[in-house]
Scaffold this motif. Sequence first.
Motif, PDB file in Angstrom:
ATOM      1  N   ARG A 276       0.948  -1.031  -0.096  1.00 44.99           N
ATOM      2  CA  ARG A 276      -0.014   0.109  -0.154  1.00 44.99           C
ATOM      3  C   ARG A 276       1.053   1.206   0.305  1.00 44.99           C
ATOM      4  O   ARG A 276       0.713   2.389  -0.911  1.00 44.99           O
ATOM      5  CB  ARG A 276      -0.921  -0.135   1.194  1.00 44.99           C
TER       6      ARG A 276
ATOM      7  N   VAL B  32       1.130   4.220  -3.010  1.00 51.11           N
ATOM      8  CA  VAL B  32       0.751   5.790  -2.848  1.00 51.11           C
ATOM      9  C   VAL B  32       1.894   6.455  -2.876  1.00 51.11           C
ATOM     10  O   VAL B  32       1.879   7.476  -3.679  1.00 51.11           O
ATOM     11  CB  VAL B  32       0.272   5.796  -1.455  1.00 51.11           C
TER      12      VAL B  32
ATOM     13  N   ARG C 240       2.308   6.990  -6.693  1.00 53.45           N
ATOM     14  CA  ARG C 240       1.206   8.108  -7.094  1.00 53.45           C
ATOM     15  C   ARG C 240       1.582   9.701  -6.718  1.00 53.45           C
ATOM     16  O   ARG C 240       1.329  10.433  -7.515  1.00 53.45           O
ATOM     17  CB  ARG C 240       0.053   7.672  -6.466  1.00 53.45           C
ATOM     18  N   ASP C 241       2.029   9.802  -5.537  1.00 55.07           N
ATOM     19  CA  ASP C 241       2.116  11.202  -4.783  1.00 55.07           C
ATOM     20  C   ASP C 241       3.466  11.604  -4.570  1.00 55.07           C
ATOM     21  O   ASP C 241       3.595  12.713  -3.932  1.00 55.07           O
ATOM     22  CB  ASP C 241       1.514  11.169  -3.513  1.00 55.07           C
TER      23      ASP C 241
ATOM     24  N   VAL D 293       4.232  14.620  -2.035  1.00 57.12           N
ATOM     25  CA  VAL D 293       4.054  14.258  -0.653  1.00 57.12           C
ATOM     26  C   VAL D 293       5.562  13.819  -0.187  1.00 57.12           C
ATOM     27  O   VAL D 293       6.086  13.072  -0.994  1.00 57.12           O
ATOM     28  CB  VAL D 293       3.070  13.406  -0.389  1.00 57.12           C
TER      29      VAL D 293
ATOM     30  N   GLU E  78       2.356  11.604   6.573  1.00 53.32           N
ATOM     31  CA  GLU E  78       1.160  11.962   5.563  1.00 53.32           C
ATOM     32  C   GLU E  78       0.401  10.558   4.543  1.00 53.32           C
ATOM     33  O   GLU E  78      -0.340  10.221   4.743  1.00 53.32           O
ATOM     34  CB  GLU E  78       1.387  13.136   4.667  1.00 53.32           C
ATOM     35  N   TYR E  79       1.899  10.024   4.464  1.00 55.61           N
ATOM     36  CA  TYR E  79       1.575   8.558   3.642  1.00 55.61           C
ATOM     37  C   TYR E  79       0.925   7.621   4.694  1.00 55.61           C
ATOM     38  O   TYR E  79      -0.043   6.730   4.203  1.00 55.61           O
ATOM     39  CB  TYR E  79       2.945   8.174   3.006  1.00 55.61           C
TER      40      TYR E  79
ATOM     41  N   ASN F  68      -1.037   8.295   7.107  1.00 53.60           N
ATOM     42  CA  ASN F  68      -2.464   8.489   7.270  1.00 53.60           C
ATOM     43  C   ASN F  68      -3.384   8.219   5.841  1.00 53.60           C
ATOM     44  O   ASN F  68      -4.338   7.588   6.105  1.00 53.60           O
ATOM     45  CB  ASN F  68      -2.599   9.959   7.410  1.00 53.60           C
ATOM     46  N   LYS F  69      -2.595   8.221   4.792  1.00 52.91           N
ATOM     47  CA  LYS F  69      -3.229   7.832   3.733  1.00 52.91           C
ATOM     48  C   LYS F  69      -3.810   6.547   3.482  1.00 52.91           C
ATOM     49  O   LYS F  69      -4.658   6.157   2.804  1.00 52.91           O
ATOM     50  CB  LYS F  69      -2.302   8.320   2.409  1.00 52.91           C
ATOM     51  N   ILE F  70      -2.757   5.705   4.088  1.00 57.67           N
ATOM     52  CA  ILE F  70      -2.939   4.302   4.151  1.00 57.67           C
ATOM     53  C   ILE F  70      -3.656   3.605   4.935  1.00 57.67           C
ATOM     54  O   ILE F  70      -3.865   2.296   5.167  1.00 57.67           O
ATOM     55  CB  ILE F  70      -1.646   3.381   3.417  1.00 57.67           C
ATOM     56  N   GLY F  71      -3.782   4.316   6.196  1.00 61.10           N
ATOM     57  CA  GLY F  71      -4.570   3.921   7.445  1.00 61.10           C
ATOM     58  C   GLY F  71      -3.637   3.347   8.267  1.00 61.10           C
ATOM     59  O   GLY F  71      -4.025   2.460   9.289  1.00 61.10           O
TER      60      GLY F  71
ATOM     61  N   GLU G 102       2.656   5.699  11.538  1.00 59.33           N
ATOM     62  CA  GLU G 102       4.077   5.889  11.140  1.00 59.33           C
ATOM     63  C   GLU G 102       4.972   4.631  11.358  1.00 59.33           C
ATOM     64  O   GLU G 102       6.112   4.333  10.387  1.00 59.33           O
ATOM     65  CB  GLU G 102       4.180   7.230  11.416  1.00 59.33           C
TER      66      GLU G 102
END
Length: 291
Positions: free
Chosen positions: A190, A194, A197-198, A202, A207-208, A210-213, A216
């Motif tokens: 995951r 991301v 993509r980002d 980013v 932040e990554y 948070n994006k994948i749930g 850290e």
Amino acid sequence: MKNRQVPVRDVGYASSVADATEIEVLSLDTIRVNGGSAEFVGPQRPQFHLLALVTEGSALHTIDFVNYAVSPGTVFWVRPGQVQQWGRIQDFEATVVLFTPSSLDAVSQQLLDGNARSRQAAWQLSGENFETISTGMKHLNLNYGCPDTSAPVVRAAILRHTLTAILLKLTHLGGQEQSSVLAHNDVFERFHAVVERDFATVRSVSEYANKIGYSEKTVLRATRAAAGMTAKQYIDQRVVLEAKRLLSFGTDTVTQVASKLGFDDSANFTKFFATRVGVSPLTFRQDVRAR
């Protein structure tokens, strides 16, 4: 004398046979003859996978700015979107498999994506490992060269399963699949997706996460287990790779490259790049084009 820019050329998948498997097994000699000498001079960015097992001779092959000395027993794997450059392609022979991303089933693709070693570019095989991969390639070549026209669906399934077996074995050579890698592969898969993509917008690990749930710490553990580096290093590595591609094969200025990669100041980009590569973006571009 000015350094001449050599543009990278995108190469799409075009099978030489009327076949729905999107898998093609060829000798390197056949590829040379079909393409012609001019085909292999400049850098290429294939939109498909290229897997090659070297059987004779030796040469250099470049994949995303890394030179690999290939010789009998070498396997190299170029993924879609990577930039490759052939060296003296006439100096070696290989069995080559061309295949599209859709030729692999979803479960197999997840197993490969969840293991950072699946993005390794080259292996030098010997002993049992060589015999295993070589035998797999021979079976793939045999089934490809002897199509059963009465059962094309069966043939397609055999090709896909044989290719999948080769790839999974290749990326787990020597029993390297540790439980820690398998336990975290979903997290790393995951995270990797991301980042792909980002990465231009980013830079923050949190932040990554948070994006994948995930937390850290979980992302950090997963990345260390799968890729052998911190999550921040993994993000920075992807940014550096894209910077190298843009600097080597594009026409944008350093300032424009910096902007495309999300830097609000070219000086910050230059410092970021030089710290990780050892030279400034401009020097890197000049060196690559001089070569």
